[in-house]
Design a protein around this motif. Structure first.
Motif, PDB file in Angstrom:
ATOM      1  N   ARG A   1     -56.306  -0.165  36.917  1.00  9.93           N
ATOM      2  CA  ARG A   1     -57.276  -1.235  36.661  1.00  9.93           C
ATOM      3  C   ARG A   1     -57.012  -1.995  35.360  1.00  9.93           C
ATOM      4  N   PRO A   2     -56.698  -1.314  34.245  1.00  3.49           N
ATOM      5  CA  PRO A   2     -56.478  -2.056  33.006  1.00  3.49           C
ATOM      6  C   PRO A   2     -55.350  -3.079  33.075  1.00  3.49           C
ATOM      7  N   SER A   3     -54.428  -2.925  34.032  1.00  3.90           N
ATOM      8  CA  SER A   3     -53.330  -3.885  34.131  1.00  3.90           C
ATOM      9  C   SER A   3     -53.831  -5.282  34.463  1.00  3.90           C
ATOM     10  N   HIS A   4     -55.023  -5.392  35.067  1.00  2.19           N
ATOM     11  CA  HIS A   4     -55.558  -6.715  35.393  1.00  2.19           C
ATOM     12  C   HIS A   4     -55.970  -7.473  34.132  1.00  2.19           C
ATOM     13  N   ALA A   5     -56.260  -6.741  33.060  1.00  2.00           N
ATOM     14  CA  ALA A   5     -56.612  -7.402  31.810  1.00  2.00           C
ATOM     15  C   ALA A   5     -55.437  -8.223  31.285  1.00  2.00           C
ATOM     16  N   TRP A   6     -54.223  -7.784  31.560  1.00  3.89           N
ATOM     17  CA  TRP A   6     -53.037  -8.536  31.148  1.00  3.89           C
ATOM     18  C   TRP A   6     -52.968  -9.893  31.843  1.00  3.89           C
ATOM     19  N   LEU A   7     -53.605  -9.997  32.995  1.00  4.69           N
ATOM     20  CA  LEU A   7     -53.586 -11.247  33.766  1.00  4.69           C
ATOM     21  C   LEU A   7     -54.768 -12.136  33.437  1.00  4.69           C
TER      22      LEU A   7
ATOM     23  N   PRO B   1     -60.820  -5.781  34.798  1.00  5.14           N
ATOM     24  CA  PRO B   1     -60.430  -4.555  35.493  1.00  5.14           C
ATOM     25  C   PRO B   1     -61.509  -4.053  36.453  1.00  5.14           C
ATOM     26  N   GLY B   2     -62.682  -4.683  36.417  1.00  2.71           N
ATOM     27  CA  GLY B   2     -63.757  -4.304  37.320  1.00  2.71           C
ATOM     28  C   GLY B   2     -63.582  -4.927  38.690  1.00  2.71           C
TER      29      GLY B   2
ATOM     30  N   THR C   1     -60.791  -7.779  43.976  1.00  4.58           N
ATOM     31  CA  THR C   1     -61.023  -8.989  44.772  1.00  4.58           C
ATOM     32  C   THR C   1     -60.078 -10.141  44.454  1.00  4.58           C
ATOM     33  N   ARG C   2     -59.525 -10.185  43.272  1.00  5.75           N
ATOM     34  CA  ARG C   2     -58.603 -11.260  42.892  1.00  5.75           C
ATOM     35  C   ARG C   2     -57.199 -10.670  42.835  1.00  5.75           C
TER      36      ARG C   2
END
Length: 359
Positions: free
Chosen positions: A89-95, A99-100, A105-106
């Motif tokens: 999940r934290p990898s989405h913060a890079w984008l 991360p929630g 969904t994205r």
């Protein structure tokens, strides 16, 4: 005065794992939903949105001593399965996303990565070693049915006779049994199927869009019958919530044809920790303090200890008991190591020769 709402309304997040959508840690501004008093709700339901990324590279290198591979590949960023415990999940913060709920969904799909992979294979200095797929987000999440990025990758791996290790909880892998069985005949593939719980209700709450536990056991059986070496992965084990099922999970996997087994303790890095704690309070408030108490006991009083050699298992009496239970059950059931994958069969097709084309 308006009221800040940190948790997204249940109807908007129905079928999702996370209860909130807080901004990533790299964002300078925070997103907070506000009840304006008009009683109109707070927007539409969270629907899956898939964006396309044209990859410039395929293989990711790593040097972690905690994992048995040094290269991996990610067909997707984000995962619709929505597993609340997912350490990716934290990898989405890079984008620049949360991360929630954003993580669920994205999504980002990477079609065309197969041709990029083939170019990397063709480099003069390339040396084949097992590529791990599914170690970050699941390559067989629901979007794969339409995008077929994993299928594209497998076709390249088969053409080049390159070894691959796959981890998934997605039953869509059965679609690719034709390629996987071809790879298996040459000792070029093994698969790990994650089974966190056999309790359908718990699984649905914890992994809302992942296949039901019984269906994953059926996938282990299908892979084994197709000649694909398969491992049942009791991962992650959540103390006082899923770890009582450890022996039952291993037994079910063994009876379905799994040759090997493994386990990993719950990991709560960065944003995963508050997301998981919120989920516990929402679904199992009576167990929350007990679960987190065991987690902290295993990590020196913290929710997570990132040290290599400790993050996958934890320390202390509770971690030692789970490890011993696994050892005893695995020995009793006759699990063994999966075969070492071959690298000596690797082929790079020759470039077309203008002279040969004359004949």
């Amino acid at each position: 005065m308006s009221e800040e709402i940190l948790h997204i309304d249940h109807e908007r997040r129905r079928g999702r794992g996370a209860t909130s959508n807080a901004s990533g840690r790299y964002e300078s501004l925070a997103r907070v939903e506000i009840d304006d008093g008009w009683g109109q709700g707070h927007g539409e339901a969270f629907r899956t949105d898939v964006r396309i990324e044209r990859p410039r590279s395929a293989i990711t290198r790593n040097s972690s001593p905690d994992v048995p591979f040094n290269r991996s590949l990610n067909p997707y960023r984000g995962c619709e399965h929505g597993c609340i415990y997912c350490f990716a999940r934290p990898s989405h913060a890079w984008l620049g996303m949360s991360p929630g709920l954003d993580f669920e969904t994205r999504l980002v799909a990477r079609p065309g990565i197969g041709s990029v992979l083939a170019r990397e294979f063709a480099r003069r200095r390339y040396q084949p070693e097992t590529i791990a797929i599914g170690t970050n987000t699941d390559p067989y999440q629901p979007v794969e049915a339409k995008m077929k990025v994993m299928r594209e990758i497998l076709e390249v791996l088969r053409a080049h006779r390159h070894p691959v290790g796959i981890v998934t909880k997605g039953t869509l892998i059965e679609r690719d049994l034709d390629i996987l069985s071809d790879l298996a005949k040459d000792g070029l593939v093994h698969v790990g199927v994650s089974v966190t719980s056999l309790d359908r209700t718990l699984s649905r709450r914890m992994e809302p869009r992942a296949p039901a536990p019984a269906r994953r056991i059926a996938t282990i059986r299908a892979l084994a019958q197709a000649g694909v070496p398969v491992r049942v992965m009791a991962a992650p084990m959540i103390p006082a919530l899923t770890d009582p099922e450890l022996e039952a999970i291993l037994k079910a996997g063994c009876e379905a044809g799994a040759q090997a087994a493994s386990w990993i303790m719950l990991r709560l890095p960065l944003e995963v920790s508050p997301l998981f704690r919120d989920w516990l309070e929402a679904h199992y408030p009576g167990r929350a303090s007990r679960v987190m108490g065991h987690v902290r006991d295993m990590h020196g009083g913290q929710d997570y200890d990132p040290r290599w050699g400790h993050r996958m298992r934890g320390e202390g009496a509770y971690a030692e008991v789970v490890a011993k239970r696994f050892e005893i059950a695995a020995k009793r059931l006759g699990f063994r190591d999966l075969p070492t994958l071959r690298t000596d069969l690797f082929e790079v097709p020759r470039k077309p020769s203008a002279q040969l084309e004359l004949f």
